[in-house]
Structure formats: structure tokens, C-alpha cells
Motif scaffolding. Structure first.
Motif, PDB file in Angstrom:
ATOM      1  N   PHE A 265       0.836  -1.198   0.000  1.00  0.00           N
ATOM      2  CA  PHE A 265       0.000   0.000   0.000  1.00  0.00           C
ATOM      3  C   PHE A 265       0.880   1.261   0.000  1.00  0.00           C
ATOM      4  CE2 PHE A 265      -2.537   3.357   1.743  1.00  0.00           C
ATOM      5  CZ  PHE A 265      -3.819   3.137   1.264  1.00  0.00           C
ATOM      6  N   LEU A 266       1.857   1.266   0.919  1.00  0.00           N
ATOM      7  CA  LEU A 266       2.730   2.454   1.054  1.00  0.00           C
ATOM      8  C   LEU A 266       3.488   2.749  -0.231  1.00  0.00           C
ATOM      9  CD1 LEU A 266       4.634   2.396   4.466  1.00  0.00           C
ATOM     10  CD2 LEU A 266       3.091   4.164   3.615  1.00  0.00           C
ATOM     11  N   GLU A 267       3.924   1.703  -0.909  1.00  0.00           N
ATOM     12  CA  GLU A 267       4.668   1.918  -2.164  1.00  0.00           C
ATOM     13  C   GLU A 267       3.834   2.681  -3.189  1.00  0.00           C
ATOM     14  OE1 GLU A 267       5.613  -2.191  -3.117  1.00  0.00           O
ATOM     15  OE2 GLU A 267       7.732  -1.747  -2.794  1.00  0.00           O
ATOM     16  N   TYR A 314      10.043   2.201  -0.250  1.00  0.00           N
ATOM     17  CA  TYR A 314       9.649   3.370   0.549  1.00  0.00           C
ATOM     18  C   TYR A 314       8.298   3.893   0.087  1.00  0.00           C
ATOM     19  CZ  TYR A 314      11.917   5.299  -3.596  1.00  0.00           C
ATOM     20  OH  TYR A 314      12.288   5.534  -4.894  1.00  0.00           O
ATOM     21  N   GLN A 315       7.715   4.773   0.873  1.00  0.00           N
ATOM     22  CA  GLN A 315       6.403   5.350   0.540  1.00  0.00           C
ATOM     23  C   GLN A 315       6.483   6.054  -0.814  1.00  0.00           C
ATOM     24  OE1 GLN A 315       4.725   7.898   3.564  1.00  0.00           O
ATOM     25  NE2 GLN A 315       3.248   8.827   2.166  1.00  0.00           N
ATOM     26  N   GLY A 316       5.600   5.673  -1.707  1.00  0.00           N
ATOM     27  CA  GLY A 316       5.519   6.366  -2.990  1.00  0.00           C
ATOM     28  C   GLY A 316       6.445   5.831  -4.056  1.00  0.00           C
ATOM     29  N   LYS A 317       7.173   4.738  -3.759  1.00  0.00           N
ATOM     30  CA  LYS A 317       8.108   4.228  -4.776  1.00  0.00           C
ATOM     31  C   LYS A 317       7.381   3.922  -6.087  1.00  0.00           C
ATOM     32  CE  LYS A 317      11.795   0.918  -5.542  1.00  0.00           C
ATOM     33  NZ  LYS A 317      12.472  -0.296  -5.083  1.00  0.00           N
ATOM     34  N   LEU A 318       6.142   3.443  -5.974  1.00  0.00           N
ATOM     35  CA  LEU A 318       5.388   3.103  -7.187  1.00  0.00           C
ATOM     36  C   LEU A 318       4.288   4.123  -7.470  1.00  0.00           C
ATOM     37  CD1 LEU A 318       5.007  -0.752  -6.585  1.00  0.00           C
ATOM     38  CD2 LEU A 318       6.780   0.456  -7.881  1.00  0.00           C
TER      39      LEU A 318
END
Ligand code: SF4
Length: 337
Positions: A265-267, A314-318
Motif C-alpha cells: 500500500f505504502l509503495e 519506501y512510501q511512494g516508490k510506485l
């Protein structure tokens, strides 16, 4: 772990692998800030008959109220006891935020809201307000007043949204749609007020893939902060009855499942939104099911961070959408997040 991202500073200005709440306040105020919860005696339109009478099926405010919160005590007394409680348990903070937490904290006349909020702001060391409420308990008058307060104080409105799917909101008897929630978030943010939202993962009828897809939906909202909770079945709630009757309709997370889910989810989640928490923590005596983890909330953040590091993610990697965050708002100071 390749080490490629070990020493880089992420877009949120530090090396932690997600946009963490304590660091957000450190960045904003240059010091540790502690929230002090309050129960100012509000009720909720989903309980008093205005919207409904039974409330949301999972709701039990008692399970989440700290012991010092009680509506028969004044706001001042609750803050006094709350600060001394936090001083005993945690490192001393230099400033505090009054967190109007129990029930719907904008559900009263503007005059009454002013009395309560301003009583909190008069207490030494209180630098702002966090106001938890429902998306259908806000209006232009209240927002105008909060906008005015935010010129000299930190002010945030946190909305219970819980799910992006209307069929789930109906099933858990929220009494509002996702569109109403998204509109409230947009209006609040457009007024220049910090805006937060709460979501629950594991609600009945939602698949893991649907929950994961919420990462993109929520990422589009102009939110400052967000809180995620795993579903906990609380004793005495309508949801407990539903769960006992049809347990197969619930797919409660195990800790391992949740860790895996939250990383994915974070990615996919907007890196500009600050994540305050990943789990809820009702005391075991309130839980109808054994807690899936005896770990405390801060330990859980550490474990999630460790897993992010092991996977070098990390958060937002994707997250591929353009990021256009609203600016931080506090007493005329602003900065990008
Ligand atoms: S809106 Fe909040 S206080 Fe009201 S019933 Fe739902 S969870 Fe409980």
C-alpha cells in the motif's frame, strides 16, 4: 538490501522510509509535540437519530478513549491530567495539541464550539487543535472560524472516512458516501486548514485488491495527514454480532498479512501525505477476537520501517502521479511537505 537508498534523504526531508508524523511536527515546530486527547461531551448524528440511531457498526468510543478523558471533566482539567499522564509515560514534549477525539467534535452550535476550542487554546503549552469529526458535520461557518484560528495556531480537521467504497460505507452504517467525504476534505483543504482522514483495512466485503486500490484513490485527496487502522472487532458492537453470525464474511488480517499489505500500500501511496499511524490499538479487554499482535503502535512503525529497508522500498516508490501537495498551515508559517 542493495544499500542504494540507505543514506538518501527522501522527499519528506529525512531518511525514514515513510513520511512520518512525529518528523512532520519536528519539521514544522522544531521540537517534539504531543497530542492530548479530549472527550468534550459531543455526540454524533449517527447515534442521536439525526442520521441514524445505531451508529457505525464497529463503533465503540470507550475502546479508544484514554483513561483521563471523561466528558464530566472540563476541557482544562482533561488537558491538565493528559499532560501529566504523558509526562509520566513518555519523553517530555515541549508543546501540546488538544485532540478533540471522542464522537463528532464539530457537532454543536458555533458558540459552543468556540467556547470549547478556545478553552483548550488558553491552556499553557497548547499550540493548536486537532478536531476529529464526520464529513457531514462541517459547514462554511465552522470552517471560516477554523480558518481564522489557524492564523495563529496549528489547526487540523480529521475526518472519519473509513472506506472509499459506498457499498462498504452502507454496510457499516456510516450514513455518508465517499463523495461526501471527499468533498469535505477538498473544501477544508481549500480553506487552508490542515486536513486528515482515517481509514480502516479489513472491513467486511472488501478484497485485499480493493483495499490496495484505495492507495491511489486516497492519494488524490488533498490530505495533510492520514491514519490507517486494521479492523478490530470490539465487544458489544453490532459488528461483533455480524461477525459471530457470519465469520466467513470477514477476512481479518494476521500480522504477517498486514505487514505485507501495508508495504504494498505504502509503495503506491502519495509521498506528500504524512502517515500518522498504521494500526489501531484497542485494549485487549475490549476485543472480541484475540489481538493479532501484542506489539505497541510505535513498535509496529519500527517493524514496518525495518521491512521497507529490507525490501529497499519506501512510501511512494510506485506512485506515479504528479505530486501537488497543499502547503503546511500554521499561524502564517507555511512550507511544502
Ligand atoms: S461517526 Fe464516529 S462516533 Fe459516530 S457512530 Fe460512527 S464511529 Fe461512532
Amino acid at each position: 538490501m542493495t544499500g542504494q537508498t540507505k543514506n538518501i534523504e527522501f522527499p519528506w526531508g529525512h531518511r525514514r522510509r515513510f513520511n512520518a508524523y512525529p518528523d512532520y511536527f519536528r519539521r514544522l515546530f522544531g521540537a517534539r509535540v504531543q497530542k492530548v486527547s479530549l472527550d468534550a461531551g459531543f455526540t454524533c448524528p449517527n447515534r442521536d437519530g439525526t442520521k441514524g440511531t445505531g451508529g457505525c457498526t464497529y463503533c465503540s468510543n470507550n475502546a479508544f478513549n484514554p483513561s483521563y478523558c471523561a466528558p464530566d471533566k472540563s476541557v482544562t482539567r482533561q488537558i491538565e491530567e493528559g499532560i501529566s499522564f504523558h509526562k509520566k509515560r513518555y519523553r517530555e514534549a515541549s508543546s501540546y495539541l488538544a485532540y478533540f477525539q471522542a464522537y463528532s467534535n464539530t457537532y454543536s452550535s458555533l458558540e459552543r464550539l468556540k467556547e470549547l476550542y478556545e478553552e483548550a487554546l488558553r491552556y499553557p503549552g497548547i499550540i493548536g487543535l486537532i478536531i476529529g469529526t464526520r464529513p457531514d458535520c462541517i459547514d462554511d461557518q465552522i470552517l471560516e472560524y477554523l480558518k481564522e484560528l489557524s492564523l495563529n495556531h496549528y489547526v487540523a480537521v480529521e475526518y472519519g472516512i473509513e472506506s472509499c467504497y459506498d457499498r462498504t460505507l452502507e454496510r457499516i452504517n456510516r450514513g455518508h458516501t465517499y463523495k461526501e467525504a471527499a468533498d469535505a476534505v477538498r473544501t477544508t483543504s481549500e480553506m487552508g486548514i490542515n486536513t486528515g482522514a482515517h481509514f480502516i483495512f479489513g472491513l467486511p466485503g472488501e478484497s485485499r485488491e480493493e483495499m490496495l486500490a484505495e492507495a491511489e484513490i486516497i492519494s488524490h485527496l488533498p490530505l495533510t495527514t492520514v491514519k490507517f487502522h486494521q479492523l478490530q472487532i470490539i465487544r458489544g458492537t453490532a459488528m461483533e454480532t455480524e461477525y459471530r453470525k457470519s465469520p466467513a464474511e470477514f477476512s481479518l488480517f494476521t500480522w504477517d498479512d498486514y505487514l505485507d499489505f501495508i508495504i504494498r500500500f505504502l509503495e503506491r501511496f502519495n509521498p506528500s501525505i504524512v502517515v500518522e499511524r498504521f494500526t489501531g490499538e484497542a485494549p485487549p479487554r475490549y476485543l472480541a477476537e484475540r489481538p493479532w499482535s501484542k506489539k505497541r503502535t510505535d513498535q509496529i512503525s519500527g517493524l514496518i520501517e525495518k521491512r521497507l529497508e529490507e525490501l529497499n522500498t519506501y512510501q511512494g516508490k510506485l506512485y506515479h502521479l504528479p505530486v501537488a501537495p497543499p502547503s503546511l498551515c500554521f499561524g502564517g508559517r507555511s512550507g511544502s511537505r
